[in-house]
Design a protein around this motif. Sequence first.
Motif: not given
Length: 280
Positions: A216-228, A230-236
């Motif tokens: 679950a932690s390994i999956a959370a790392i990949f999900v967190e990278q994608e969310e990061r 997406l958040r960067r694109e959303m802020h832009r």
Amino acid sequence: MKESLRVAGLAGVDAHDGARAVQTWQWMQWALFAFSLLAIPAFYFELAAESGLHPAGRALYACMFTGFGAVLARVAGLSHKPQRFLVRNGYDVLITAGAVASAAWGISPWSSVEWVLRILFVGLVAVRIVVSLRSFFSPGRLLPLLVTAALLVALAGAGFYWLEPGVHTYAEGVWLAFESSATVGYGDMAPTTPASRVLAAFVVLLGYGLLSLVFASIAAIFVEQEERILRREMHRDIKALRAEIAALRKDVQARGAEAGVAGAPVETVNPAGPDPGESH
């Protein structure tokens, strides 16, 4: 989660209780965690004893009872409502009573009833340990989970080397621990004694839980990278929208000002003078 712990008798100190009781309980929880760990070697010392109670097992259970009793008595003395505190932590009171019974009573070999009671007590203590570490074993902490998993395999390997006659080296014990924790079961080794089988049961449960948290932690790392990303694109995009809205607002204000100047009423003078019909 807090409501579930309250119902289970692991509610701790009420937040509205005395400040000293709340602060003391925050530190004493780790003391209870340390005393809970004593039940594991005590269980196996007594299980490995040929007759009667093993002295080391009796001493460990006595230390466990003393530690739990001292912690509960200390916090109850600081609490404004000691009886309510003991009721909220009935699970720890039950473990204290179980430690007393384990230290004072026991006949080897164990009867069926004693087997059930002993395993039930160790299971209660195992749940207490997991509850103490529930915040530590969050899915986002990959490194501590990997270290804990490695320690589990190393300690379980030593346990199998001590308890299982078919394990002749520590390396074989570690291999059997890995097979058990990963629930692989190649069939080359298997626990044969009651003590090693009980150890294998706990290793399987703990290993299955740890492996689930690791994945679950390994999956959370990949999900967190994608969310990061997406958040960067959303802020832009939000910054671009704000700039466009600000430009539109300025354009509207400028057009409104121009329209106001162009449409201002012009005062005219009647060259013929005032209208005779006008009343003065």
